[in-house]
Design a protein around this motif. Structure first.
Motif, PDB file in Angstrom:
ATOM      1  N   ASP A  20       0.862  -1.185   0.000  1.00 31.21           N
ATOM      2  CA  ASP A  20       0.000   0.000   0.000  1.00 31.21           C
ATOM      3  C   ASP A  20       0.897   1.232   0.000  1.00 31.21           C
ATOM      4  O   ASP A  20       1.525   1.541   1.023  1.00 31.21           O
ATOM      5  CB  ASP A  20      -0.883  -0.019   1.251  1.00 31.21           C
ATOM      6  CG  ASP A  20      -1.876   1.132   1.282  1.00 31.21           C
ATOM      7  OD1 ASP A  20      -1.595   2.189   0.680  1.00 31.21           O
ATOM      8  OD2 ASP A  20      -2.934   0.988   1.918  1.00 31.21           O
ATOM      9  N   PRO A  21       1.020   1.954  -1.123  1.00 32.56           N
ATOM     10  CA  PRO A  21       1.942   3.094  -1.192  1.00 32.56           C
ATOM     11  C   PRO A  21       1.539   4.268  -0.311  1.00 32.56           C
ATOM     12  O   PRO A  21       2.400   5.064   0.074  1.00 32.56           O
ATOM     13  CB  PRO A  21       1.923   3.472  -2.678  1.00 32.56           C
ATOM     14  CG  PRO A  21       0.626   2.955  -3.183  1.00 32.56           C
ATOM     15  CD  PRO A  21       0.334   1.720  -2.400  1.00 32.56           C
TER      16      PRO A  21
ATOM     17  N   SER B 102       3.184  -3.270   3.903  1.00 31.46           N
ATOM     18  CA  SER B 102       3.235  -4.428   3.024  1.00 31.46           C
ATOM     19  C   SER B 102       2.526  -5.628   3.647  1.00 31.46           C
ATOM     20  O   SER B 102       2.393  -5.739   4.865  1.00 31.46           O
ATOM     21  CB  SER B 102       4.690  -4.809   2.721  1.00 31.46           C
ATOM     22  OG  SER B 102       5.362  -5.175   3.914  1.00 31.46           O
ATOM     23  N   ASP B 103       2.071  -6.525   2.782  1.00 26.80           N
ATOM     24  CA  ASP B 103       1.471  -7.802   3.171  1.00 26.80           C
ATOM     25  C   ASP B 103       2.149  -8.847   2.291  1.00 26.80           C
ATOM     26  O   ASP B 103       1.911  -8.909   1.084  1.00 26.80           O
ATOM     27  CB  ASP B 103      -0.037  -7.772   2.939  1.00 26.80           C
ATOM     28  CG  ASP B 103      -0.738  -9.054   3.382  1.00 26.80           C
ATOM     29  OD1 ASP B 103      -0.040 -10.049   3.646  1.00 26.80           O
ATOM     30  OD2 ASP B 103      -1.979  -9.058   3.448  1.00 26.80           O
ATOM     31  N   ILE B 104       3.015  -9.661   2.896  1.00 32.16           N
ATOM     32  CA  ILE B 104       3.814 -10.625   2.147  1.00 32.16           C
ATOM     33  C   ILE B 104       3.445 -12.037   2.578  1.00 32.16           C
ATOM     34  O   ILE B 104       3.393 -12.331   3.777  1.00 32.16           O
ATOM     35  CB  ILE B 104       5.313 -10.389   2.361  1.00 32.16           C
ATOM     36  CG1 ILE B 104       5.684  -8.959   1.936  1.00 32.16           C
ATOM     37  CG2 ILE B 104       6.143 -11.398   1.577  1.00 32.16           C
ATOM     38  CD1 ILE B 104       7.127  -8.587   2.231  1.00 32.16           C
ATOM     39  N   SER B 105       3.182 -12.905   1.606  1.00 34.88           N
ATOM     40  CA  SER B 105       2.817 -14.281   1.924  1.00 34.88           C
ATOM     41  C   SER B 105       3.486 -15.246   0.959  1.00 34.88           C
ATOM     42  O   SER B 105       3.766 -14.908  -0.193  1.00 34.88           O
ATOM     43  CB  SER B 105       1.299 -14.463   1.885  1.00 34.88           C
ATOM     44  OG  SER B 105       0.798 -14.198   0.583  1.00 34.88           O
ATOM     45  N   ALA B 106       3.746 -16.474   1.451  1.00 39.45           N
ATOM     46  CA  ALA B 106       4.323 -17.540   0.641  1.00 39.45           C
ATOM     47  C   ALA B 106       3.421 -18.758   0.742  1.00 39.45           C
ATOM     48  O   ALA B 106       2.761 -18.977   1.762  1.00 39.45           O
ATOM     49  CB  ALA B 106       5.731 -17.883   1.114  1.00 39.45           C
ATOM     50  N   SER B 107       3.394 -19.570  -0.313  1.00 34.26           N
ATOM     51  CA  SER B 107       2.516 -20.738  -0.324  1.00 34.26           C
ATOM     52  C   SER B 107       3.180 -21.908  -1.023  1.00 34.26           C
ATOM     53  O   SER B 107       4.099 -21.737  -1.834  1.00 34.26           O
ATOM     54  CB  SER B 107       1.192 -20.397  -1.018  1.00 34.26           C
ATOM     55  OG  SER B 107       1.427 -20.069  -2.380  1.00 34.26           O
TER      56      SER B 107
END
Length: 214
Positions: free
Chosen positions: A139-140, A145-150
């Motif tokens: 979101d600038p 930030s929202d960081i995810s891994a899968s």
């Protein structure tokens, strides 16, 4: 999905600038209908009950514009409905799939619009039936930030399992684990456990149907 209006005119202009025959050959219109026992966003509930989530996407080459919607629970989200508008571009670099786009979130009752997010989605298959993913949403305006891994694994022709972990900057971590079963080429049922560092975990059952209009 979160998964995904100002961008539709841009895509429309690009289509109009191409020859009509080429546009007819390359334009795609795909959609999805999902009924889920809870609407989850970054591991947190957005509804106290079931949610209906339709979506539609126009594609031309690697470019796309999409519209996604869902009902909300005012007691949790402060609004009764959400509409997400996305614009982006997908491409492939060898085994790596790249999706770069922007998503704008609109809400009703009362009407409101968030600042939106820049989204980078990377995915690849290191082995047959296995898929790894990394999603970075920023979101600038809020500078958050929202960081995810899968990771996902196909088991047989119809069954698959998946797990994920993510973190919203200055807020909370969230994770999920679940499985899905393909009822047909278009219909899928999914059962996933969602949990976070700030809320109690919950199991979510979803039924989705993919369709193509072009």
């Amino acid at each position: 999905m979160r998964a995904h209006l100002p961008f539709l005119p841009v895509v429309a202009l690009s289509l109009l600038s191409a020859p009509a025959a080429a546009a007819a050959a390359e334009l795609t219109i795909d959609g999805n209908l999902t009924l889920t026992s809870r609407y989850m966003a970054s591991g947190q509930q957005q509804t106290t009950g079931a949610a209906f989530q339709p979506s539609i996407e126009l594609g031309y080459g690697g470019a796309y514009a999409g519209l996604w919607a869902s009902n909300l629970s005012s007691s949790l989200a402060g609004h009764s409905a959400e509409f997400d508008i996305s614009l982006g571009y997908r491409t492939q670099f060898g085994p790596l799939a790249v999706d770069l786009g922007y998503v704008r979130y609109f809400y009703t009752a009362p009407w409101d619009a968030s600042s939106g997010q820049l989204v980078l989605d990377l995915s690849g298959a290191p082995a047959e039936g296995t898929e790894l993913g990394l999603n970075i949403a920023y979101d600038p305006d809020a500078r958050e930030s929202d960081i995810s891994a899968s990771i996902g694994q196909q088991i047989g022709e119809r069954f698959a399992v998946a797990a994920g972990y993510g973190r919203v900057e200055n807020s909370h971590s969230y994770w999920s684990v679940g499985g899905s079963y393909a009822l047909s080429d278009a219909a899928n049922v999914d059962l996933t456990w969602h949990d976070t560092t700030v809320d109690k975990g919950i199991a979510v059952l979803s039924l989705s149907y993919d369709f193509s209009l072009r």
